[in-house]
Design a protein around this motif. Structure first.
Motif, PDB file in Angstrom:
ATOM      1  N   ALA A 203      33.498  44.991  35.620  1.00 25.79           N
ATOM      2  CA  ALA A 203      33.522  43.137  36.277  1.00 25.79           C
ATOM      3  C   ALA A 203      34.605  42.788  37.289  1.00 25.79           C
ATOM      4  CB  ALA A 203      34.659  42.082  35.136  1.00 25.79           C
ATOM      5  N   TRP A 204      34.414  42.235  38.421  1.00 29.21           N
ATOM      6  CA  TRP A 204      35.339  42.312  39.753  1.00 29.21           C
ATOM      7  C   TRP A 204      35.851  40.712  39.396  1.00 29.21           C
ATOM      8  CZ3 TRP A 204      36.886  46.257  42.637  1.00 29.21           C
ATOM      9  CH2 TRP A 204      38.431  45.467  44.022  1.00 29.21           C
ATOM     10  N   PHE A 205      37.229  40.750  39.927  1.00 28.58           N
ATOM     11  CA  PHE A 205      37.497  39.101  39.823  1.00 28.58           C
ATOM     12  C   PHE A 205      38.268  38.970  40.422  1.00 28.58           C
ATOM     13  CE2 PHE A 205      38.289  40.790  36.279  1.00 28.58           C
ATOM     14  CZ  PHE A 205      39.200  40.120  34.913  1.00 28.58           C
ATOM     15  N   PRO A 206      38.944  37.298  41.414  1.00 29.28           N
ATOM     16  CA  PRO A 206      40.222  37.538  41.867  1.00 29.28           C
ATOM     17  C   PRO A 206      41.227  37.737  40.257  1.00 29.28           C
ATOM     18  CG  PRO A 206      38.930  35.693  42.146  1.00 29.28           C
ATOM     19  CD  PRO A 206      38.045  36.764  41.233  1.00 29.28           C
ATOM     20  N   ASN A 207      42.601  37.127  41.131  1.00 32.96           N
ATOM     21  CA  ASN A 207      43.841  37.283  39.728  1.00 32.96           C
ATOM     22  C   ASN A 207      44.006  35.772  39.690  1.00 32.96           C
ATOM     23  OD1 ASN A 207      45.810  36.438  42.423  1.00 32.96           O
ATOM     24  ND2 ASN A 207      46.773  37.586  42.218  1.00 32.96           N
ATOM     25  N   ASP A 246      43.308  41.624  43.521  1.00 44.26           N
ATOM     26  CA  ASP A 246      41.617  41.307  43.094  1.00 44.26           C
ATOM     27  C   ASP A 246      42.133  42.415  41.972  1.00 44.26           C
ATOM     28  OD1 ASP A 246      40.364  39.940  44.907  1.00 44.26           O
ATOM     29  OD2 ASP A 246      39.191  42.532  46.123  1.00 44.26           O
ATOM     30  N   CYS A 247      40.884  41.948  40.404  1.00 47.90           N
ATOM     31  CA  CYS A 247      41.038  42.519  39.608  1.00 47.90           C
ATOM     32  C   CYS A 247      39.836  43.650  38.943  1.00 47.90           C
ATOM     33  CB  CYS A 247      40.793  41.846  38.416  1.00 47.90           C
ATOM     34  SG  CYS A 247      42.987  40.600  38.387  1.00 47.90           S
ATOM     35  N   CYS A 248      39.801  44.497  38.325  1.00 48.37           N
ATOM     36  CA  CYS A 248      38.586  45.499  37.716  1.00 48.37           C
ATOM     37  C   CYS A 248      38.620  45.764  36.896  1.00 48.37           C
ATOM     38  CB  CYS A 248      38.191  46.263  39.300  1.00 48.37           C
ATOM     39  SG  CYS A 248      36.861  47.487  38.843  1.00 48.37           S
ATOM     40  N   TRP A 249      37.222  45.599  35.388  1.00 50.72           N
ATOM     41  CA  TRP A 249      37.429  46.804  34.646  1.00 50.72           C
ATOM     42  C   TRP A 249      36.411  46.746  34.336  1.00 50.72           C
ATOM     43  CZ3 TRP A 249      34.447  44.755  30.969  1.00 50.72           C
ATOM     44  CH2 TRP A 249      33.989  43.460  30.613  1.00 50.72           C
ATOM     45  N   VAL A 250      36.156  48.187  33.907  1.00 53.02           N
ATOM     46  CA  VAL A 250      35.133  48.759  33.085  1.00 53.02           C
ATOM     47  C   VAL A 250      35.104  49.302  31.460  1.00 53.02           C
ATOM     48  CG1 VAL A 250      34.006  49.553  35.194  1.00 53.02           C
ATOM     49  CG2 VAL A 250      35.137  50.579  34.197  1.00 53.02           C
ATOM     50  N   THR A 284      41.800  41.751  25.609  1.00 54.41           N
ATOM     51  CA  THR A 284      40.565  40.737  25.376  1.00 54.41           C
ATOM     52  C   THR A 284      41.563  39.813  26.425  1.00 54.41           C
ATOM     53  OG1 THR A 284      40.139  41.380  23.195  1.00 54.41           O
ATOM     54  CG2 THR A 284      40.735  38.789  23.882  1.00 54.41           C
ATOM     55  N   ALA A 285      42.935  39.571  26.962  1.00 54.08           N
ATOM     56  CA  ALA A 285      43.634  38.117  27.443  1.00 54.08           C
ATOM     57  C   ALA A 285      42.814  38.658  28.708  1.00 54.08           C
ATOM     58  CB  ALA A 285      45.476  38.766  27.136  1.00 54.08           C
ATOM     59  N   ILE A 286      42.636  40.324  29.480  1.00 51.01           N
ATOM     60  CA  ILE A 286      41.805  40.590  30.161  1.00 51.01           C
ATOM     61  C   ILE A 286      40.911  39.731  30.185  1.00 51.01           C
ATOM     62  CG2 ILE A 286      41.696  42.333  31.851  1.00 51.01           C
ATOM     63  CD1 ILE A 286      44.043  44.278  30.844  1.00 51.01           C
ATOM     64  N   LYS A 289      39.513  36.491  31.011  1.00 50.92           N
ATOM     65  CA  LYS A 289      40.016  35.809  32.883  1.00 50.92           C
ATOM     66  C   LYS A 289      38.279  35.986  33.198  1.00 50.92           C
ATOM     67  CE  LYS A 289      43.914  34.585  31.651  1.00 50.92           C
ATOM     68  NZ  LYS A 289      44.450  35.718  29.976  1.00 50.92           N
ATOM     69  N   THR A 290      37.587  36.668  33.306  1.00 46.46           N
ATOM     70  CA  THR A 290      36.207  37.660  33.279  1.00 46.46           C
ATOM     71  C   THR A 290      35.060  36.353  33.496  1.00 46.46           C
ATOM     72  OG1 THR A 290      36.697  40.049  33.137  1.00 46.46           O
ATOM     73  CG2 THR A 290      34.571  38.905  33.915  1.00 46.46           C
ATOM     74  N   PRO A 291      35.529  35.710  34.974  1.00 43.99           N
ATOM     75  CA  PRO A 291      33.915  34.874  34.892  1.00 43.99           C
ATOM     76  C   PRO A 291      32.752  34.962  35.452  1.00 43.99           C
ATOM     77  CG  PRO A 291      34.681  35.479  37.277  1.00 43.99           C
ATOM     78  CD  PRO A 291      35.655  35.889  36.288  1.00 43.99           C
TER      79      PRO A 291
END
Length: 432
Positions: A203-207, A246-250, A284-286, A289-291
């Motif tokens: 995922a990649w999304f704004p903060n 910007d935020c990103c997680w894998v 989980t808190a991160i 927030k993922t759209p």
């Protein structure tokens, strides 16, 4: 007038008369095209996507890729990529146990200005390279062109498009990814992909929502960050970039899904929450927030016996030849090394010895690629099978490997140095 190297503008060599057609405009295809242009070949790209879109999420380029980027336009391309990439000079990589305990902070190595490291949004970095190839170097990039098949004989190779058009060249490079159509011609059979046993949610999304939550705002208010959490057969990586904008997680996890027809699907947050049950609540808190997210099945292929076709006029490069696991952080970089090596081999062998160039390229690249591929498995297993008692005694044991034999490698220099010996070997009938 642009700066010159060895008497040639931007380091470009004199014309070789070799025509190269490249299928695929990803990082591997674009690099092959740019490097072929530098080495004096006549090159063009055919790509099935109808338009350039800044898709994807985070991608990593090691110093061995940075060395390649830095040579383009006298460092200008590197300068354009820098503000799009993560800066962890003061933060490092913070590695946690899945329960939240900080295990170690891995310091960021000092940046070599001639071999910079880049981690940023795949689409944004790709756009820089794409525009450089097309708009500044004038390399023809034909978009919206679906390739039906490849063909070759002893004198030429080519592609046939879905509108019946045939395009011939001295050599064709299949940089068309894990579902490469060129692979079937090269191998003589349809090589089906297999499940690696793992998948990645990405995922990649704004903060916007992150910065409103007191649990997560710290990741967005203090510049760029990089954190990882390690559990049994699972690891979760989270980054903020562009100063926390910007935020990103894998999240890599076990998955045995059938990948016969597709390997990328829309992801579902409830599935992610199940995997993160009993983990550090920050994870989980991160994620909440993922759209939107992608469920990416990690494709595995057995090592191919050859990347080169029967008449040695077609060669597979990048993911078409050797897919990498994300934990290697080298997939795109190794595709770039392919392009550099091929361009050098074609110039050194000359128009009258295209088969020698392709065979030499494979000989130069094959063992290195296999050895780098293995690091994706060893790094994943290092995290997924961590013995926490041993890790407590030696926290550095779970730091991400940054090995000199990978990072300090100069693909162009190496190809130039070994080419004559390798060409003599492959021309003498030695088995590849």
């Amino acid at each position: 007038m642009a700066a010159t190297t060895n008497g040639h503008v931007n380091g470009e060599k004199s014309k070789t008369g070799i025509k190269v057609v490249i299928v695929g405009a990803g990082f591997g295809g674009l690099t092959a095209a740019i490097e072929c242009h530098r080495q004096g070949h006549d090159v063009e790209i055919y790509e099935s996507f109808p338009e350039l879109k800044t898709l994807g999420d985070i991608i990593s380029f090691g110093a061995n890729a940075g060395r390649i980027f830095h040579r383009w336009s006298n460092g200008e391309i590197s300068r354009r990529m820098r503000p799009l990439s993560i800066d962890l000079t003061d933060y490092g990589f913070r590695i946690h146990k899945y329960t939240g305990e900080l295990i170690t902070t891995q310091a960021t190595p000092k940046m070599d200005p001639e071999a910079p490291v880049f981690n940023g949004h795949r689409g944004e970095l790709h756009e820089v390279v794409f525009n450089y190839a097309r708009d500044e170097l004038g390399i023809p990039i034909h978009l919206g062109k679906k390739i039906l098949k490849y063909f070759e004989n002893e004198k030429e190779a080519g592609i046939e498009l879905d509108d019946g058009t045939k395009v011939s060249a001295d050599v064709v490079l299949g940089a068309d990814g894990v579902r490469s159509k060129a692979r079937e011609l090269v191998l003589g059979y349809d090589d089906k992909p297999k499940s690696s046993g793992y998948a990645v949610w990405r995922a990649w999304f704004p903060n916007t929502d992150m910065i409103k939550d007191p649990r997560t705002k710290e990741f967005c208010e203090n510049g760029d960050t990089f954190n990882g959490w390690i559990g049994q057969d699972v690891h979760f990586l989270f980054s903020t970039i562009k100063g926390g904008k910007d935020c990103c997680w894998v999240l890599t996890h076990r998955d045995e899904a059938d990948i016969d027809e597709s390997w990328s699907f829309p992801g579902h947050l409830p599935d992610v929450f199940k995997v993160l049950k009993d983990w550090d609540p920050i994870c989980t808190a991160i994620v909440e927030k993922t759209p939107a997210l992608v469920d990416w099945k990690l494709v595995y292929r057995d090592p191919l016996p050859t990347w080169v076709s029967a008449h040695a006029r077609i060669c597979l490069v990048g993911d078409a030849a050797h897919p990498f696991l994300p934990t290697s952080a080298q997939g795109a970089t190794q595709a770039m090394e392919d392009g550099v090596t091929m361009a050098v081999c074609l110039r050194r062998a000359g128009k009258n010895n295209i088969p020698g160039a392709l065979k030499a390229h494979q000989e130069i690249r094959y063992d290195r690629v296999r050895n780098v591929q293995k690091t994706g498995e060893t790094t994943r297993d290092m995290w997924h099978k961590a013995d926490w008692d041993k890790v407590k005694q030696n926290p550095e044991s779970v730091q991400f490997p940054r090995e000199d034999w990978i990072m300090k490698f100069d693909a162009e220099k190496h190809a130039e140095e070994v080419f004559d010996d390798v060409l003599a070997k492959v021309s003498g009938g030695s088995k590849l």
